[in-house]
Design a protein around this motif. Structure first.
Motif, PDB file in Angstrom:
ATOM      1  N   PHE A  44     -32.817  12.419   4.990  1.00  0.00           N
ATOM      2  CA  PHE A  44     -31.537  12.140   5.661  1.00  0.00           C
ATOM      3  C   PHE A  44     -30.434  11.855   4.650  1.00  0.00           C
ATOM      4  O   PHE A  44     -29.345  12.439   4.721  1.00  0.00           O
ATOM      5  CB  PHE A  44     -31.700  10.945   6.609  1.00  0.00           C
ATOM      6  CG  PHE A  44     -30.392  10.463   7.186  1.00  0.00           C
ATOM      7  CD1 PHE A  44     -29.746  11.179   8.181  1.00  0.00           C
ATOM      8  CD2 PHE A  44     -29.807   9.286   6.716  1.00  0.00           C
ATOM      9  CE1 PHE A  44     -28.536  10.743   8.699  1.00  0.00           C
ATOM     10  CE2 PHE A  44     -28.594   8.846   7.225  1.00  0.00           C
ATOM     11  CZ  PHE A  44     -27.954   9.576   8.224  1.00  0.00           C
ATOM     12  N   ILE A  45     -30.723  10.964   3.696  1.00  0.00           N
ATOM     13  CA  ILE A  45     -29.709  10.582   2.701  1.00  0.00           C
ATOM     14  C   ILE A  45     -29.320  11.768   1.818  1.00  0.00           C
ATOM     15  O   ILE A  45     -28.139  11.979   1.525  1.00  0.00           O
ATOM     16  CB  ILE A  45     -30.228   9.421   1.830  1.00  0.00           C
ATOM     17  CG1 ILE A  45     -30.298   8.136   2.657  1.00  0.00           C
ATOM     18  CG2 ILE A  45     -29.338   9.211   0.610  1.00  0.00           C
ATOM     19  CD1 ILE A  45     -30.953   6.969   1.936  1.00  0.00           C
ATOM     20  N   THR A  46     -30.309  12.551   1.420  1.00  0.00           N
ATOM     21  CA  THR A  46     -30.074  13.621   0.448  1.00  0.00           C
ATOM     22  C   THR A  46     -29.446  14.863   1.055  1.00  0.00           C
ATOM     23  O   THR A  46     -28.576  15.490   0.432  1.00  0.00           O
ATOM     24  CB  THR A  46     -31.397  14.005  -0.242  1.00  0.00           C
ATOM     25  OG1 THR A  46     -32.011  12.824  -0.787  1.00  0.00           O
ATOM     26  CG2 THR A  46     -31.172  15.008  -1.364  1.00  0.00           C
ATOM     27  N   PHE A  75     -16.610  16.889 -11.577  1.00  0.00           N
ATOM     28  CA  PHE A  75     -16.148  15.874 -10.631  1.00  0.00           C
ATOM     29  C   PHE A  75     -14.692  16.128 -10.258  1.00  0.00           C
ATOM     30  O   PHE A  75     -14.305  16.021  -9.085  1.00  0.00           O
ATOM     31  CB  PHE A  75     -16.272  14.482 -11.240  1.00  0.00           C
ATOM     32  CG  PHE A  75     -17.424  13.671 -10.716  1.00  0.00           C
ATOM     33  CD1 PHE A  75     -17.443  13.238  -9.395  1.00  0.00           C
ATOM     34  CD2 PHE A  75     -18.479  13.330 -11.544  1.00  0.00           C
ATOM     35  CE1 PHE A  75     -18.498  12.479  -8.910  1.00  0.00           C
ATOM     36  CE2 PHE A  75     -19.538  12.570 -11.069  1.00  0.00           C
ATOM     37  CZ  PHE A  75     -19.554  12.145  -9.750  1.00  0.00           C
ATOM     38  N   ALA A  76     -13.863  16.439 -11.253  1.00  0.00           N
ATOM     39  CA  ALA A  76     -12.445  16.678 -10.996  1.00  0.00           C
ATOM     40  C   ALA A  76     -12.259  17.818  -9.992  1.00  0.00           C
ATOM     41  O   ALA A  76     -11.438  17.720  -9.058  1.00  0.00           O
ATOM     42  CB  ALA A  76     -11.728  16.994 -12.306  1.00  0.00           C
ATOM     43  N   TYR A  77     -13.010  18.893 -10.162  1.00  0.00           N
ATOM     44  CA  TYR A  77     -12.934  20.016  -9.232  1.00  0.00           C
ATOM     45  C   TYR A  77     -13.324  19.594  -7.820  1.00  0.00           C
ATOM     46  O   TYR A  77     -12.651  19.939  -6.834  1.00  0.00           O
ATOM     47  CB  TYR A  77     -13.858  21.144  -9.696  1.00  0.00           C
ATOM     48  CG  TYR A  77     -13.179  22.171 -10.576  1.00  0.00           C
ATOM     49  CD1 TYR A  77     -12.534  23.272 -10.027  1.00  0.00           C
ATOM     50  CD2 TYR A  77     -13.182  22.033 -11.957  1.00  0.00           C
ATOM     51  CE1 TYR A  77     -11.918  24.221 -10.830  1.00  0.00           C
ATOM     52  CE2 TYR A  77     -12.564  22.969 -12.775  1.00  0.00           C
ATOM     53  CZ  TYR A  77     -11.939  24.060 -12.204  1.00  0.00           C
ATOM     54  OH  TYR A  77     -11.314  24.989 -13.000  1.00  0.00           O
ATOM     55  N   GLN A  78     -14.421  18.862  -7.705  1.00  0.00           N
ATOM     56  CA  GLN A  78     -14.898  18.452  -6.385  1.00  0.00           C
ATOM     57  C   GLN A  78     -13.925  17.491  -5.701  1.00  0.00           C
ATOM     58  O   GLN A  78     -13.726  17.553  -4.484  1.00  0.00           O
ATOM     59  CB  GLN A  78     -16.281  17.815  -6.508  1.00  0.00           C
ATOM     60  CG  GLN A  78     -17.381  18.774  -6.900  1.00  0.00           C
ATOM     61  CD  GLN A  78     -17.539  19.923  -5.913  1.00  0.00           C
ATOM     62  OE1 GLN A  78     -17.500  19.731  -4.691  1.00  0.00           O
ATOM     63  NE2 GLN A  78     -17.701  21.125  -6.436  1.00  0.00           N
ATOM     64  N   LEU A  79     -13.314  16.612  -6.478  1.00  0.00           N
ATOM     65  CA  LEU A  79     -12.334  15.677  -5.911  1.00  0.00           C
ATOM     66  C   LEU A  79     -11.083  16.423  -5.450  1.00  0.00           C
ATOM     67  O   LEU A  79     -10.516  16.116  -4.393  1.00  0.00           O
ATOM     68  CB  LEU A  79     -11.979  14.607  -6.941  1.00  0.00           C
ATOM     69  CG  LEU A  79     -13.103  13.614  -7.266  1.00  0.00           C
ATOM     70  CD1 LEU A  79     -12.769  12.819  -8.522  1.00  0.00           C
ATOM     71  CD2 LEU A  79     -13.333  12.663  -6.085  1.00  0.00           C
ATOM     72  N   LYS A 273     -21.467  18.231  -6.916  1.00  0.00           N
ATOM     73  CA  LYS A 273     -21.473  18.447  -5.464  1.00  0.00           C
ATOM     74  C   LYS A 273     -22.349  17.411  -4.769  1.00  0.00           C
ATOM     75  O   LYS A 273     -21.979  16.867  -3.724  1.00  0.00           O
ATOM     76  CB  LYS A 273     -21.973  19.858  -5.141  1.00  0.00           C
ATOM     77  CG  LYS A 273     -21.004  20.969  -5.497  1.00  0.00           C
ATOM     78  CD  LYS A 273     -21.622  22.333  -5.214  1.00  0.00           C
ATOM     79  CE  LYS A 273     -20.697  23.460  -5.658  1.00  0.00           C
ATOM     80  NZ  LYS A 273     -21.313  24.796  -5.451  1.00  0.00           N
ATOM     81  N   ALA A 274     -23.512  17.167  -5.354  1.00  0.00           N
ATOM     82  CA  ALA A 274     -24.417  16.160  -4.784  1.00  0.00           C
ATOM     83  C   ALA A 274     -23.851  14.760  -4.968  1.00  0.00           C
ATOM     84  O   ALA A 274     -23.963  13.904  -4.080  1.00  0.00           O
ATOM     85  CB  ALA A 274     -25.794  16.267  -5.435  1.00  0.00           C
ATOM     86  N   ALA A 275     -23.228  14.516  -6.118  1.00  0.00           N
ATOM     87  CA  ALA A 275     -22.731  13.179  -6.442  1.00  0.00           C
ATOM     88  C   ALA A 275     -21.583  12.751  -5.543  1.00  0.00           C
ATOM     89  O   ALA A 275     -21.485  11.587  -5.151  1.00  0.00           O
ATOM     90  CB  ALA A 275     -22.280  13.143  -7.908  1.00  0.00           C
ATOM     91  N   ILE A 276     -20.702  13.677  -5.205  1.00  0.00           N
ATOM     92  CA  ILE A 276     -19.566  13.370  -4.336  1.00  0.00           C
ATOM     93  C   ILE A 276     -20.046  12.861  -2.980  1.00  0.00           C
ATOM     94  O   ILE A 276     -19.453  11.944  -2.390  1.00  0.00           O
ATOM     95  CB  ILE A 276     -18.681  14.622  -4.147  1.00  0.00           C
ATOM     96  CG1 ILE A 276     -17.888  14.912  -5.431  1.00  0.00           C
ATOM     97  CG2 ILE A 276     -17.747  14.458  -2.958  1.00  0.00           C
ATOM     98  CD1 ILE A 276     -16.747  13.970  -5.689  1.00  0.00           C
ATOM     99  N   TYR A 288     -28.814  13.919  -7.333  1.00  0.00           N
ATOM    100  CA  TYR A 288     -29.396  15.261  -7.249  1.00  0.00           C
ATOM    101  C   TYR A 288     -30.836  15.167  -6.779  1.00  0.00           C
ATOM    102  O   TYR A 288     -31.638  14.401  -7.321  1.00  0.00           O
ATOM    103  CB  TYR A 288     -29.312  15.961  -8.606  1.00  0.00           C
ATOM    104  CG  TYR A 288     -29.634  17.429  -8.529  1.00  0.00           C
ATOM    105  CD1 TYR A 288     -28.795  18.303  -7.840  1.00  0.00           C
ATOM    106  CD2 TYR A 288     -30.783  17.949  -9.116  1.00  0.00           C
ATOM    107  CE1 TYR A 288     -29.088  19.652  -7.755  1.00  0.00           C
ATOM    108  CE2 TYR A 288     -31.085  19.295  -9.033  1.00  0.00           C
ATOM    109  CZ  TYR A 288     -30.231  20.151  -8.347  1.00  0.00           C
ATOM    110  OH  TYR A 288     -30.530  21.487  -8.251  1.00  0.00           O
ATOM    111  N   TRP A 289     -31.189  15.965  -5.782  1.00  0.00           N
ATOM    112  CA  TRP A 289     -32.460  15.820  -5.092  1.00  0.00           C
ATOM    113  C   TRP A 289     -33.671  15.945  -6.021  1.00  0.00           C
ATOM    114  O   TRP A 289     -34.627  15.169  -5.915  1.00  0.00           O
ATOM    115  CB  TRP A 289     -32.577  16.850  -3.962  1.00  0.00           C
ATOM    116  CG  TRP A 289     -32.708  18.269  -4.430  1.00  0.00           C
ATOM    117  CD1 TRP A 289     -31.698  19.139  -4.713  1.00  0.00           C
ATOM    118  CD2 TRP A 289     -33.932  18.974  -4.685  1.00  0.00           C
ATOM    119  NE1 TRP A 289     -32.197  20.342  -5.138  1.00  0.00           N
ATOM    120  CE2 TRP A 289     -33.563  20.276  -5.113  1.00  0.00           C
ATOM    121  CE3 TRP A 289     -35.283  18.653  -4.597  1.00  0.00           C
ATOM    122  CZ2 TRP A 289     -34.507  21.242  -5.457  1.00  0.00           C
ATOM    123  CZ3 TRP A 289     -36.225  19.611  -4.936  1.00  0.00           C
ATOM    124  CH2 TRP A 289     -35.839  20.892  -5.349  1.00  0.00           C
TER     125      TRP A 289
END
Length: 321
Positions: A44-46, A75-79, A273-276, A288-289
């Motif tokens: 669920f969380i992942t 990170f900058a891209y994802q934000l 992507k996972a971190a965001i 990351y899973w």
């Protein structure tokens, strides 16, 4: 009467064994149930739990340190993809301009400010530049990503003092002082998210020989984050330490000669992507899973085995057979 008496005696004699079997079976069922619940929670969380609306919850601006390469750049891209405006912090002005142009080409409505800050240089001047950049802005998210390690695996006595002092300065002092600069504004607005990038080198395994000072500074980041989480959670500020394992970045490529992604080694983009998705939730997480699976399997090994494994890796990277 005699057969009944014998049967009763057998029942009394076997009763403790019967109760023991019931207890063992029950414990086994509870263990399976507990593991099943843990697995469902992890899934669920992942994969299922939605990410938070960062702008709505925290604010319209995000600051990323070490934003010109690797995880920071990703990170900058994802934000920006989430719609946040950016304050990009790095030591190379040309790289900052390049990253800004790349992001604007994909997200043209993003407002971007850059701060030239060499964490290994004059930290006070860098912090002053950060304070000037954030003045009057609704900085709701801070990603403390800037960090350095040894240029090569070395025993502590072999590491030049300038090298390990620089690691302390960048990883420890830099993160602490940037956090201190941004925190008052978050407190005033009663909202914010601070994400400090830790390392599996200090959390997942009990030691990180031949990279001792790096691992020690990342252990500081973990404790620093946890304590801040407790201090400021009631003030609407979510502090989190993210614990990645190997991610394909320039630093990892130089130190560990890892240049290609694999099942357990994601690209910086896939990690981000996972971190965001994890921002604003747990005080400590491994986003990351596949990294979280590695952590799970490592928990079954003794510290002696993990220590010996890490030492063998360090010696191999040092060039000694």
């Amino acid at each position: 009467m005699l057969p009944c008496l014998v049967h009763h005696q057998l029942y009394v004699t076997n009763q403790p064994i019967f109760l023991l079997l019931i207890i063992i079976t029950s414990l086994g069922l509870f263990t399976i149930l507990g593991r099943s619940i843990s697995l469902l929670k992890w899934v669920f969380i992942t994969f299922i739990r939605p990410s938070k609306n960062l702008i709505k919850i925290y604010g319209s601006w995000a600051m990323v340190t070490g934003a010109t390469d690797g995880i920071g750049k990703a990170f900058a891209y994802q934000l920006a993809k989430q719609g946040l405006n950016l304050i990009l912090v790095g030591r190379n002005s040309n790289k900052l301009k390049t990253v800004s142009k790349e992001i604007l080409s994909e997200f043209p409505t993003t407002r971007i400010k850059t701060v030239i800050f060499d964490f290994s240089g004059d930290v006070s001047a860098g912090i002053k530049a950060v304070e000037e950049a954030i003045e009057g802005l609704d900085v709701g998210v801070l990603i403390n990503n800037a960090g350095v390690t040894y240029p090569a695996a070395r025993y502590f006595h072999e590491v030049d003092e300038k090298v390990w002092m620089n690691i302390v300065k960048v990883n420890l002092e830099g993160t602490t002082r940037v956090t201190r600069a941004v925190l008052p504004g978050m407190l005033q607005r009663k909202r914010g998210a601070i994400v400090n990038i830790g390392s599996g080198a200090s959390i997942v395994v009990p030691s990180h020989p031949l990279y001792t000072i790096y691992a020690a500074t990342k252990a500081y980041i973990d404790q620093f984050s946890r304590s801040l989480y407790v201090e400021y959670n009631r003030s609407g500020i979510d502090v989190q330490c993210q614990v990645p394992l190997y991610v394909v970045t320039k630093m990892v490529s130089e130190v560990a000669s890892i240049e290609k992604t694999s099942l357990f080694i994601p690209s910086a983009e896939d990690y981000a992507k996972a971190a965001i998705r994890r921002i604003g939730y747990e005080a400590r997480c491994t986003p990351y899973w596949a990294h979280s699976l590695q952590w799970f399997f490592a928990s079954f090994l003794s510290e002696d085995i993990l220590d010996a494994w890490r030492l063998a890796i360090g010696i191999r990277r040092r060039g000694i057979i």
